[in-house]
Design a protein around this motif. Structure first.
Motif, PDB file in Angstrom:
ATOM      1  N   GLY A 175      56.113  45.073  70.303  1.00 38.40           N
ATOM      2  CA  GLY A 175      54.738  43.896  68.939  1.00 38.40           C
ATOM      3  C   GLY A 175      55.738  42.808  69.113  1.00 38.40           C
ATOM      4  N   ILE A 176      54.149  41.583  67.831  1.00 36.66           N
ATOM      5  CA  ILE A 176      55.134  40.134  68.542  1.00 36.66           C
ATOM      6  C   ILE A 176      53.703  40.088  67.239  1.00 36.66           C
ATOM      7  CG2 ILE A 176      54.080  37.910  69.528  1.00 36.66           C
ATOM      8  CD1 ILE A 176      53.824  39.534  71.958  1.00 36.66           C
ATOM      9  N   THR A 177      54.685  38.650  66.476  1.00 38.28           N
ATOM     10  CA  THR A 177      53.857  38.507  65.516  1.00 38.28           C
ATOM     11  C   THR A 177      54.636  36.631  65.031  1.00 38.28           C
ATOM     12  OG1 THR A 177      56.680  38.486  64.578  1.00 38.28           O
ATOM     13  CG2 THR A 177      55.239  40.551  64.179  1.00 38.28           C
ATOM     14  N   HIS A 178      54.341  35.961  64.876  1.00 38.58           N
ATOM     15  CA  HIS A 178      54.101  34.705  65.062  1.00 38.58           C
ATOM     16  C   HIS A 178      55.707  34.223  64.514  1.00 38.58           C
ATOM     17  CE1 HIS A 178      54.028  35.108  60.237  1.00 38.58           C
ATOM     18  NE2 HIS A 178      54.819  34.276  60.713  1.00 38.58           N
ATOM     19  N   PHE A 179      56.539  34.896  64.527  1.00 40.41           N
ATOM     20  CA  PHE A 179      58.169  34.365  64.406  1.00 40.41           C
ATOM     21  C   PHE A 179      59.390  35.609  64.949  1.00 40.41           C
ATOM     22  CE2 PHE A 179      57.316  38.190  60.874  1.00 40.41           C
ATOM     23  CZ  PHE A 179      58.168  38.392  61.515  1.00 40.41           C
ATOM     24  N   ALA A 224      59.522  38.540  68.435  1.00 37.27           N
ATOM     25  CA  ALA A 224      58.849  40.070  68.869  1.00 37.27           C
ATOM     26  C   ALA A 224      60.058  41.049  68.681  1.00 37.27           C
ATOM     27  CB  ALA A 224      58.697  39.674  69.974  1.00 37.27           C
ATOM     28  N   PHE A 225      59.289  42.339  68.412  1.00 38.91           N
ATOM     29  CA  PHE A 225      60.351  43.208  68.391  1.00 38.91           C
ATOM     30  C   PHE A 225      60.667  44.509  69.864  1.00 38.91           C
ATOM     31  CE2 PHE A 225      58.454  42.826  64.130  1.00 38.91           C
ATOM     32  CZ  PHE A 225      59.469  42.764  63.450  1.00 38.91           C
ATOM     33  N   LEU A 240      64.970  42.733  66.761  1.00 35.75           N
ATOM     34  CA  LEU A 240      63.745  41.485  66.230  1.00 35.75           C
ATOM     35  C   LEU A 240      64.381  39.889  67.536  1.00 35.75           C
ATOM     36  CD1 LEU A 240      61.528  40.148  65.231  1.00 35.75           C
ATOM     37  CD2 LEU A 240      63.184  39.279  63.841  1.00 35.75           C
ATOM     38  N   HIS A 282      64.056  36.769  67.432  1.00 33.56           N
ATOM     39  CA  HIS A 282      63.390  35.536  67.061  1.00 33.56           C
ATOM     40  C   HIS A 282      62.793  34.582  68.005  1.00 33.56           C
ATOM     41  CE1 HIS A 282      63.247  31.777  64.182  1.00 33.56           C
ATOM     42  NE2 HIS A 282      63.076  32.855  63.429  1.00 33.56           N
ATOM     43  N   ASP A 302      54.178  28.436  70.525  1.00 32.74           N
ATOM     44  CA  ASP A 302      53.239  29.990  70.701  1.00 32.74           C
ATOM     45  C   ASP A 302      53.997  31.321  71.330  1.00 32.74           C
ATOM     46  OD1 ASP A 302      51.219  32.370  70.781  1.00 32.74           O
ATOM     47  OD2 ASP A 302      49.628  31.534  71.779  1.00 32.74           O
ATOM     48  N   ASN A 360      53.093  34.568  72.402  1.00 31.82           N
ATOM     49  CA  ASN A 360      52.025  35.141  73.261  1.00 31.82           C
ATOM     50  C   ASN A 360      52.449  34.575  74.737  1.00 31.82           C
ATOM     51  OD1 ASN A 360      51.340  37.269  71.048  1.00 31.82           O
ATOM     52  ND2 ASN A 360      50.350  35.553  70.510  1.00 31.82           N
TER      53      ASN A 360
END
Length: 138
Positions: A15-19, A21-22, A32, A34, A45, A47
């Protein structure tokens, strides 16, 4: 194989978030990475660097009591000795290399002169924008 601080493991981005990646680790646990630990340069970014499903090598930074695992991709990479920071001189010596040793009085005099120069330049620039020296509007 237990997850220990300092160990390097292969994982899969789940999973990827703005803060950050898991990353799923071999034993089925998730940690995580960071966003500051993704690459050596600034990451605006995440991504652009990672996608869900990517296989990544991570280094375990910390394991919290509540089970949270902190990971790093950039610290997992083996850096060549040429980029190592250990062969650089300490920062605090850099400024002393360019100037001879000064006494406190000499430093203070130089500071006061620089300060007066900056202040006079600032006054000159602001007075010209007001329409002259000390002119007041009626």
């Amino acid at each position: 194989m237990s997850i220990e601080v300092g160990s390097k493991l292969q994982g899969k981005v789940t999973g990827i978030t703005h803060f950050g990646a898991f990353v799923e680790l071999p034993e089925g646990t998730t940690g995580l990475v960071h966003i500051s630990e993704v690459a050596d340069n600034y990451v605006k970014d995440i991504n652009e660097h990672l996608k869900v499903g990517d296989q990544v090598l991570v280094k375990v930074l910390n394991v919290e009591k509540d089970g949270k695992i902190g990971l790093s991709i950039r610290k997992a990479k083996d850096q060549p000795p040429a980029q190592s920071h250990s062969n650089q001189r300490p920062r605090h010596n850099r400024t002393n290399d360019f100037r001879p040793k000064e006494s406190f009085e000499q430093k203070m005099n130089r500071f006061l002169k620089d300060s007066e120069d900056r202040l006079s330049s600032l006054k000159r620039n602001t007075e010209s924008k007001r329409g002259g020296r000390g002119a007041r509007r009626g």
